[in-house]
Design a protein around this motif. Sequence first.
Motif, short mmCIF file in Angstrom:
data_model
loop_
_atom_site.label_atom_id
_atom_site.label_comp_id
_atom_site.label_asym_id
_atom_site.label_seq_id
_atom_site.Cartn_x
_atom_site.Cartn_y
_atom_site.Cartn_z
N VAL A 1 0.81 -1.22 0.00
CA VAL A 1 0.00 0.00 0.00
C VAL A 1 0.85 1.27 0.00
CG1 VAL A 1 -0.22 0.02 2.52
CG2 VAL A 1 -1.99 1.10 1.12
N THR A 2 0.41 2.27 -0.77
CA THR A 2 1.06 3.59 -0.75
C THR A 2 0.12 4.68 -0.20
OG1 THR A 2 0.40 4.30 -2.98
CG2 THR A 2 2.40 2.95 -2.81
N VAL A 3 -1.15 4.32 0.02
CA VAL A 3 -2.08 5.29 0.62
C VAL A 3 -1.69 5.50 2.08
CG1 VAL A 3 -4.49 5.64 1.33
CG2 VAL A 3 -3.99 4.64 -0.90
N GLU A 4 -1.66 6.76 2.48
CA GLU A 4 -1.29 7.10 3.85
C GLU A 4 -2.22 6.40 4.85
OE1 GLU A 4 -0.80 11.17 6.57
OE2 GLU A 4 -1.55 11.30 4.52
N ALA A 5 -1.65 5.88 5.93
CA ALA A 5 -2.45 5.17 6.95
C ALA A 5 -3.60 6.05 7.43
CB ALA A 5 -1.56 4.77 8.12
N TYR A 6 -4.78 5.46 7.59
CA TYR A 6 -5.95 6.22 8.01
C TYR A 6 -6.01 6.29 9.53
CZ TYR A 6 -10.48 8.40 7.49
OH TYR A 6 -11.51 9.32 7.51
N PRO A 7 -6.15 7.49 10.09
CA PRO A 7 -6.18 7.60 11.55
C PRO A 7 -7.44 6.97 12.15
CG PRO A 7 -6.45 9.77 10.51
CD PRO A 7 -6.25 8.79 9.41
N THR A 8 -7.31 6.43 13.34
CA THR A 8 -8.46 5.78 14.00
C THR A 8 -9.08 6.68 15.07
OG1 THR A 8 -6.94 4.71 15.53
CG2 THR A 8 -7.64 3.43 13.61
N ASP A 9 -8.57 7.92 15.19
CA ASP A 9 -9.09 8.80 16.24
C ASP A 9 -9.94 9.94 15.68
OD1 ASP A 9 -7.01 10.10 14.99
OD2 ASP A 9 -6.07 10.82 16.84
N LEU A 10 -10.32 9.87 14.40
CA LEU A 10 -11.14 10.94 13.83
C LEU A 10 -12.61 10.71 14.17
CD1 LEU A 10 -9.65 11.38 10.22
CD2 LEU A 10 -8.97 12.49 12.36
N VAL A 11 -13.32 11.81 14.41
CA VAL A 11 -14.75 11.75 14.71
C VAL A 11 -15.52 12.73 13.82
CG1 VAL A 11 -16.53 12.09 16.47
CG2 VAL A 11 -14.33 11.05 17.10
N ALA A 12 -15.13 14.01 13.86
CA ALA A 12 -15.91 15.08 13.21
C ALA A 12 -16.03 14.86 11.71
CB ALA A 12 -15.24 16.43 13.49
N ASP A 13 -17.22 15.14 11.19
CA ASP A 13 -17.46 14.90 9.76
C ASP A 13 -16.45 15.63 8.87
OD1 ASP A 13 -18.64 17.38 10.32
OD2 ASP A 13 -20.68 16.77 9.75
N ARG A 14 -16.12 16.87 9.21
CA ARG A 14 -15.15 17.62 8.39
C ARG A 14 -13.79 16.93 8.38
NH1 ARG A 14 -16.41 22.57 6.37
NH2 ARG A 14 -14.23 23.00 5.93
N ASP A 15 -13.40 16.37 9.52
CA ASP A 15 -12.10 15.69 9.59
C ASP A 15 -12.08 14.44 8.73
OD1 ASP A 15 -11.26 17.66 11.30
OD2 ASP A 15 -11.57 16.48 13.13
N HIS A 16 -13.16 13.66 8.79
CA HIS A 16 -13.23 12.47 7.94
C HIS A 16 -13.29 12.85 6.46
CE1 HIS A 16 -13.29 9.01 10.59
NE2 HIS A 16 -14.14 9.62 11.41
N VAL A 17 -14.08 13.87 6.15
CA VAL A 17 -14.19 14.30 4.75
C VAL A 17 -12.83 14.74 4.22
CG1 VAL A 17 -15.12 16.13 3.26
CG2 VAL A 17 -16.65 14.85 4.77
N ALA A 18 -12.09 15.50 5.02
CA ALA A 18 -10.77 15.97 4.59
C ALA A 18 -9.79 14.80 4.46
CB ALA A 18 -10.24 17.01 5.59
N ALA A 19 -9.84 13.87 5.42
CA ALA A 19 -8.90 12.74 5.40
C ALA A 19 -9.17 11.82 4.22
CB ALA A 19 -9.00 11.96 6.72
N ILE A 20 -10.44 11.55 3.96
CA ILE A 20 -10.79 10.70 2.82
C ILE A 20 -10.47 11.42 1.51
CG2 ILE A 20 -12.74 9.71 1.55
CD1 ILE A 20 -11.98 7.93 3.87
N SER A 21 -10.81 12.69 1.44
CA SER A 21 -10.58 13.45 0.20
C SER A 21 -9.11 13.48 -0.17
CB SER A 21 -11.09 14.89 0.34
OG SER A 21 -12.49 14.92 0.50
#
Length: 156
Positions: A87-107
Amino acid sequence: MPVKGLNDNAVAASVAELNARLADMIALRLALKQAHWNVKGPNFIGIHELFDVAHGRLAGHEDTIAERVQILGGVALGTLEAVAGAVTVEAYPTDLVADRDHVAAISGRMAALGEKVRGAIETVSDAGDEGTMDIFVGLSRALDKDLWFIESHLGG
Ligand SMILES: [Fe+2]
């Protein structure tokens, strides 16, 4: 039996590129589920559902990618261990909650994968495998569209 008309170099380039991007797609798809399960916020239901729809679309493209490896006579590498090693996709954090944070991380991760897929289009096209190129073009367009759906939640 390799696809008729493709030389060994084209097949090797395509199989390597297909498996590399398959690993990234599986990682992004798992991140989408992580986000789907854990997101909270004022836009909860729309974002919660969108992450799951995008997850399903990506799964469909994974199948096409992995089966193309088979069509080319290779071995599709989709186990957890194979994906973790490639995998080359950056590891996804497990401590995100807020919708904006998830949207930014996924985007961010979806945009990065989109760039990798554009590179894959060039690589397999240069190698002479237009069939695989067409699969990557379709994937690229699908990622662009889901990125638009998701990142639009960040506003202008
Ligand atoms: Fe669900």
